[in-house]
Design a protein around this motif. Structure first.
Motif, PDB file in Angstrom:
ATOM      1  N   ARG A 224       0.755  -1.178   0.122  1.00  0.00           N
ATOM      2  CA  ARG A 224       0.014   0.049  -0.106  1.00  0.00           C
ATOM      3  C   ARG A 224       0.892   1.184  -0.006  1.00  0.00           C
ATOM      4  O   ARG A 224       0.578   2.216  -0.795  1.00  0.00           O
ATOM      5  CB  ARG A 224      -0.857   0.142   1.073  1.00  0.00           C
ATOM      6  CG  ARG A 224      -1.832  -0.910   1.208  1.00  0.00           C
ATOM      7  CD  ARG A 224      -2.934  -0.861   2.333  1.00  0.00           C
ATOM      8  NE  ARG A 224      -3.573  -2.097   2.710  1.00  0.00           N
ATOM      9  CZ  ARG A 224      -4.358  -2.268   3.747  1.00  0.00           C
ATOM     10  NH1 ARG A 224      -4.424  -1.491   4.611  1.00  0.00           N
ATOM     11  NH2 ARG A 224      -5.015  -3.504   3.775  1.00  0.00           N
TER      12      ARG A 224
ATOM     13  N   ASN B 149       2.133   1.769  -3.474  1.00  0.00           N
ATOM     14  CA  ASN B 149       1.141   2.454  -4.356  1.00  0.00           C
ATOM     15  C   ASN B 149       0.831   4.009  -4.199  1.00  0.00           C
ATOM     16  O   ASN B 149       0.827   4.747  -5.029  1.00  0.00           O
ATOM     17  CB  ASN B 149      -0.343   1.827  -4.074  1.00  0.00           C
ATOM     18  CG  ASN B 149      -0.327   0.546  -4.750  1.00  0.00           C
ATOM     19  OD1 ASN B 149       0.204   0.182  -5.992  1.00  0.00           O
ATOM     20  ND2 ASN B 149      -0.986  -0.443  -4.004  1.00  0.00           N
ATOM     21  N   MET B 150       0.757   4.111  -2.751  1.00  0.00           N
ATOM     22  CA  MET B 150       0.609   5.708  -2.250  1.00  0.00           C
ATOM     23  C   MET B 150       1.821   6.607  -2.957  1.00  0.00           C
ATOM     24  O   MET B 150       1.609   7.641  -3.259  1.00  0.00           O
ATOM     25  CB  MET B 150       0.543   5.806  -1.019  1.00  0.00           C
ATOM     26  CG  MET B 150      -0.788   5.013  -0.252  1.00  0.00           C
ATOM     27  SD  MET B 150      -0.970   5.570   1.408  1.00  0.00           S
ATOM     28  CE  MET B 150      -2.376   4.748   1.850  1.00  0.00           C
TER      29      MET B 150
ATOM     30  N   HIS C 274       1.565   7.107  -6.468  1.00  0.00           N
ATOM     31  CA  HIS C 274       0.628   8.035  -7.133  1.00  0.00           C
ATOM     32  C   HIS C 274       0.875   9.505  -6.608  1.00  0.00           C
ATOM     33  O   HIS C 274       0.693  10.448  -7.514  1.00  0.00           O
ATOM     34  CB  HIS C 274      -0.727   7.654  -6.372  1.00  0.00           C
ATOM     35  CG  HIS C 274      -1.531   6.881  -7.194  1.00  0.00           C
ATOM     36  ND1 HIS C 274      -1.461   5.451  -6.516  1.00  0.00           N
ATOM     37  CD2 HIS C 274      -2.228   6.800  -8.232  1.00  0.00           C
ATOM     38  CE1 HIS C 274      -2.470   4.880  -7.562  1.00  0.00           C
ATOM     39  NE2 HIS C 274      -2.653   5.545  -8.519  1.00  0.00           N
TER      40      HIS C 274
ATOM     41  N   ASP D 267      -6.166   3.547 -11.313  1.00  0.00           N
ATOM     42  CA  ASP D 267      -6.508   3.892 -10.053  1.00  0.00           C
ATOM     43  C   ASP D 267      -6.465   2.645  -9.179  1.00  0.00           C
ATOM     44  O   ASP D 267      -6.210   2.655  -7.935  1.00  0.00           O
ATOM     45  CB  ASP D 267      -7.881   4.429  -9.879  1.00  0.00           C
ATOM     46  CG  ASP D 267      -8.025   5.842  -9.871  1.00  0.00           C
ATOM     47  OD1 ASP D 267      -8.807   6.760 -10.395  1.00  0.00           O
ATOM     48  OD2 ASP D 267      -6.793   6.559  -9.437  1.00  0.00           O
TER      49      ASP D 267
ATOM     50  N   GLU E 222      -4.519  -0.021 -10.199  1.00  0.00           N
ATOM     51  CA  GLU E 222      -3.489  -0.956 -10.543  1.00  0.00           C
ATOM     52  C   GLU E 222      -2.374  -0.749  -9.552  1.00  0.00           C
ATOM     53  O   GLU E 222      -2.041   0.206  -8.922  1.00  0.00           O
ATOM     54  CB  GLU E 222      -3.189  -0.304 -11.899  1.00  0.00           C
ATOM     55  CG  GLU E 222      -2.348  -1.196 -12.830  1.00  0.00           C
ATOM     56  CD  GLU E 222      -1.647  -0.548 -14.057  1.00  0.00           C
ATOM     57  OE1 GLU E 222      -2.561   0.430 -14.658  1.00  0.00           O
ATOM     58  OE2 GLU E 222      -0.513  -0.638 -14.425  1.00  0.00           O
TER      59      GLU E 222
END
Lengths: 521, 498
Positions: free
Chosen positions: B99, B102-103, B106, B114, B116
């Motif tokens: 996580r 991912n953050m 982004h 969104d 992926e």
């Protein structure tokens, strides 16, 4: 300007965490949330999710320490905000470990000459040829992986320098190890572009054969790596024999091939349980040793040690002298900033336990290992693959794995809370599957006896189930929880399989309905 | 067999630690002691020695986080015995890492959908992250050259001379040549124009720094991207960019969101950031993110059957603690975007206060810029009599740890002091530091000047060496003696711990 609020919109801070809106929202997974949340809510949410992780102390798969005394925990917490690499700012912490390969001191040090305490202690434990007040050459790392990469780098550079001086090509270095090596040797080989020449295992012999190893040595070999405490079955490789054979070969060829001992597990066991076993710097060809502080060094994950025989074995050109935060400091590690807690914890253990403390703990581990081993032998269903002498662990396989295999035993044991891994041996012994239980400091005799009882229960249960068709299909079906579709497409080719699957599923359901087990996987 | 002991040998465990024999014995330094000692004694002995370490929160030299909320400390302690690499045993911890990746991806505008999953991983710090990114570039470049049938034995990397040491380590350990763009006075970062000139067919990537260690400046990645794109069009070499955002990665998105430096620029293929700098986590966590799967060669990823299940791994370290990953996730959900923004804004405010205070004293030249990492780097306008090294030593007496250092080539004659403003450096502390600096200036003004800049920071050792060190110059000898006399005189008047 004060905005009046109605009473129902009460202040968020007075809600109990589980009454607040924070536990209603789904946790962010892909993007950072826009807004902040109160710290209690953040703590609770994360804490709760982590409850679903396995219990570290029941994780019998790992060698890595899972328990330390509360006093040590205090020290760890107190040091958590010290960046270990700031040598100038934290001179005492640095002194507890420090790399100071007798380089002429350009170190601006307010406290004076530094001694590397942990490195020295470990070097002496390994009988490094040092005078009483001579400082040892070594470094603390994040784990044995980093230690091995540094040691490998040193060998590679030494070998290259030697070849350059001889005017010979130096573009194809290789390293000789057993196929039982831990993955970080393969990483080292791949990342640093060294060829890995593996001595294959065979049935009944799961460590590197020194004779075959020496046969594989050629002029491009940068070193031979022996393991003290093979990951798979805990055995100690015969470093002495390797040293003798390699010395002879070196005499014939003049290649000077050295030895590295990967004592990640064994380094903190052999000196206490088997002090007469010659595997360390007592053997002249051993130039460097690595050991994991976080295995039988009895410290939490995140610390390893690399020790060199003497200064010459660590090429000066690999050491960086930097002027990082105002003072000159020599550094030879892959990582830079990292926490100081583990180094302090290692020092705590070394002085808290001392030689006798470590010995007592290792003897207890060995004792409990025997209890477990005998309990398993008594069931009559297992072959013990590990040896008595070595790392305290028990590796065992089923005598008869035609109807049920070790993977099923492992999965079923999970329901009782135990995490016991099952895996296949490397080539050329891939047909052998073993279960492995590692005995750590915090695995008492009571737990050992309980584990035996639970294993018996598991065997009993599996016996009532029909056999699965093939280990492969079974494993695939069990690993995808939603995988009924996948398993079925596999089975479509053979209707036999489909039928048997149906039967298995029916029985499983029948049996589990009869027993209301409340175990969490 | 029980051996009876006389009563005078009262049980050791009754003695309070400081009454026991354990504090009388010299602490072991070279060999493991033979016997055990009680845990309280071990704790006390170590704790007391560590009192002599500097106070981490007054360590203004470091970017690395020195304070976290108590709730987070609780989480850290609870997970200290989890070995992060046991993915099968601790699936939630592993998921938290994903996580975070991912953050961060982004945050850096990686071109992922969104839902992926991004390509990246947690490391022990930016050093490991950079080595992994560098390895990926090296391997991709080698593959490309092999496919073209060209030689691939002389890879090089282009950076500024202001790079942090881990780039030099990467170059030396992985046998890549380091081509450094030299600095010049008043320009302490990598010049994009010169960098692009240095690029040749063997260049595996150009590394730009967002938040130079020395002055906190952000390099102009956008300009670099434009110039390099043009050169790539001419030559067809496809040289990519890596952004070392160790410090700046958690500052730019919050303070300067319109600044284009990340994956919005097409040539940027990977970025590293230190979780333990402005990611606001204790030392021991870094992150590296790749643009897409293609930028991370599959052959570098190992699939291992470690403790029973298949797990892909691409790191230099294997076993390590899980605490920092969990702490990073805590910070992300606890603070969120607005939380981080507020903290960074506060840091900039404190920086401004410090900078203006220093300017007001009239003795300093501010070397750092307004836009960049919140830090103040300053040099003395007049360093003929006293140097920044002296200032640094004297400030130590007040408890402040502020490093002084010289710039890399070709600006070696500039020496600066640098104060890093972290989350826990409040305005109060800034004002206190200013008043302490003023005191120190006043003090050293009364002292005679030391010999030369070089000799200045080895004065401590000169006092111990024989006069024979400088036999050639008798003038030097006399000056030395005078200095020594003064030092003794002055030291006698003051008491202070260094």
């Amino acid at each position: 300007m004060v905005l009046s609020k109605t009473a129902s919109e009460s202040d968020v801070s007075i809600h109990s965490t589980f009454g607040s809106r924070y536990v209603r929202a789904s946790l962010p997974r892909f993007q950072m949330p826009e807004n902040s949340i109160p710290k209690e809510a953040a703590y609770q949410i994360i804490n709760d999710e982590l409850m679903l992780d396995g219990n570290p102390r029941l994780n019998l798969a790992s060698f890595v320490t899972t328990w330390m005394e509360p006093e040590c925990d205090k020290l760890i917490m107190a040091a958590i905000n010290k960046n270990y690499v700031d040598m100038d700012e934290y001179p005492v912490t640095t002194e507890l470990q420090a790399i100071r390969p007798a380089i002429s001191g350009a170190v601006l040090d307010p406290i004076g000459k530094r001694f590397n305490r942990c490195v020295n202690m470990i070097a002496h434990l390994f009988n490094a040829p040092l005078g009483d007040s001579e400082t040892a050459v070594g470094v603390g790392t994040v784990g044995s992986s980093e230690a091995i990469m540094l040691a490998g780098l040193a060998f590679k550079r030494n070998w290259q320098n030697k070849r350059k001086a001889e005017g010979k090509p130096y573009d194809k270095p290789n390293i000789v190890t057993g196929a039982n090596v831990q993955v970080c040797w393969e990483k080292f080989a791949r990342y640093f572009e060294v060829e890995l020449k593996e001595v294959k295992l065979r049935d009944g012999y799961y460590v590197m054969d020194p004779q075959k190893a020496v046969e594989m040595v050629d002029e491009n070999t940068i070193c031979v790596a022996a393991i003290l405490g093979s990951t798979l079955n805990g055995e100690f490789e015969d470093v002495k024999l390797l040293n003798d054979l390699l010395t002879e070969k070196n005499k014939q060829t003049g290649w000077d091939t050295p030895i590295h001992v990967d004592a990640a597990s064994g380094g903190f066991i052999a000196p206490f349980l088997y002090p007469e076993l010659e595997w360390d710097f007592r053997l002249p060809l051993v130039k460097s040793i690595n050991v994991s502080g976080h295995k039988y060094g009895l410290v939490y994950a995140g610390i390893g040690w690399a020790i060199w025989r003497n200064k010459e074995d660590l090429p000066e050109e690999l050491i960086f002298h930097i002027n990082y935060l105002g003072a000159d400091q020599p550094t030879f590690t892959l990582n830079f900033s990292k926490g100081s807690s583990q180094v302090i914890a290692q020092y705590y253990q070394l002085i808290r336990l001392g030689y006798e403390g470590y010995r007592n703990i290792m003897e207890n581990c060995r004792e409990n290992m025997i209890v477990l081993k005998e309990g398993l032998e008594k069931t009559g269903r297992f072959n013990i693959v590990s040896k008595d002498n070595g790392v305290p662990l028990v590796a065992f396989s089923l005598k008869d794995n035609s109807s049920h295999n070790e993977f099923e035993v492992s999965e079923t044991l999970r329901r009782f809370g135990w995490i016991v891994p099952a895996y296949t041996m490397p080539p050329d012994a891939q047909h052998v599957t073993v279960l492995r239980v590692v005995i750590r400091e915090d695995f008492s005799r009571t737990l050992a006896e309980r584990l035996v009882i639970d294993i018996e229960k598991v065997l009993h249960e599996l016996d009532t189930l029909p056999a699965r068709v093939k280990a492969k299909i079974a494993a695939a079906a069990d690993e995808d929880t939603n995988g009924n579709a996948a398993a079925e497409t596999l089975a479509h080719k053979k209707s036999d399989v489909e039928r048997q699957r149906e039967i298995t599923t029916f029985w499983r359901k029948y049996v589990s309905d009869k027993k209301k087990t409340n175990g969490v996987c | 067999m029980v051996i009876s002991s006389t009563n005078t040998d009262s049980a050791e465990h009754l003695n309070c630690t400081f009454a026991s024999r354990y504090v009388r014995a010299a602490v072991p330094k070279f060999k493991m002691p033979e016997t055990s000692i009680p845990k309280e004694a071990a704790y006390q002995v170590i704790n007391d020695e560590l009192m002599l370490d500097g106070n981490p929160r007054l360590n203004l030299a470091s970017f690395v986080t020195t304070w976290m909320e108590p709730e987070c400390d609780k989480l850290i302690m609870a997970s200290v015995n989890k070995n992060y690499v046991d993915m099968d045993e601790y699936p939630v911890t592993t998921e938290l890492q994903n996580r975070c990746v991912n953050m961060i991806a982004h945050l850096f505008n990686a071109p992922v959908g969104d839902d992926e999953t991004a390509i990246g991983l947690g490391t022990v710090g930016s050093s490991e992250a950079i080595m992994l990114a560098g390895l990926a570039f090296k391997r991709k470049w080698q593959q490309r050259r092999k496919a073209q049938g060209k030689p691939y034995d002389k890879p090089n990397i282009v950076t500024g001379a202001n790079v942090q040491v881990c780039w030099e380590k990467f170059a030396r350990y992985f046998e890549v040549e380091l081509k450094e763009v030299k600095l010049r006075e008043e320009y302490y970062i990598m010049d994009p124009v010169q960098a692009v000139e240095l690029v040749d067919e063997n260049t595996i990537c150009v590394a730009a720094i967002l938040g130079s260690t020395l002055t906190g400046e952000f390099e102009d990645v956008k300009l670099l991207n434009e110039l390099l794109t043009k050169k790539n069009e001419e030559t067809g070499w496809e040289t990519p960019i890596h952004v070392d955002a160790a410090s700046g990665g958690f500052i730019a998105p919050f303070l300067y969101p319109e600044l284009e430096w990340d994956f919005r620029l097409p040539l940027v293929k990977s970025i590293n950031v230190s979780g333990h700098k402005y990611g606001l986590v204790y030392a021991g966590v870094g992150w590296v993110v790749w643009r897409t799967k293609d930028d991370l060669p599959e052959e570098l990823i190992f699939h291992i059957n470690y403790l029973g299940t298949d797990q892909p791994t691409f790191t230099l370290n294997f076993s390590k603690g899980s605490s920092q990953i969990i702490a990073q996730y805590y910070q992300f959900i606890r603070l969120g975007f607005e939380g981080y923004k507020h903290i960074m804004e506060n840091c900039m405010e404190s920086t401004r206060v410090l900078r203006e205070g220093l300017e007001k004293m009239g003795r300093f030249k501010i070397v750092s810029k307004d836009v960049g990492v919140p830090l103040v780097a300053f040099s003395l306008k007049d360093s003929s009599k006293h140097t920044v090294f002296e200032l640094s030593e004297n400030l130590r007496r007040f408890g402040w740890i502020i490093p002084a250092y010289t710039m890399p080539p070709n600006a070696e004659k500039i020496a600066v002091l640098r104060v890093v403003v972290r989350e826990d450096f409040s305005r109060n502390l800034a004002e206190r530091l200013l008043s302490n600096i003023e005191e120190v200036l006043k003090e050293i003004d009364t002292l005679p000047s030391r010999l030369s800049t070089k000799a200045a920071h080895v004065t401590a050792t000169i006092n111990e060496t024989q006069d024979g060190k400088f036999p050639k110059k008798s003038e030097t000898e006399t000056l030395e003696e005078v200095t020594r006399q003064w030092k003794r005189f002055v030291d006698g008047r003051r008491t202070g711990a260094c």
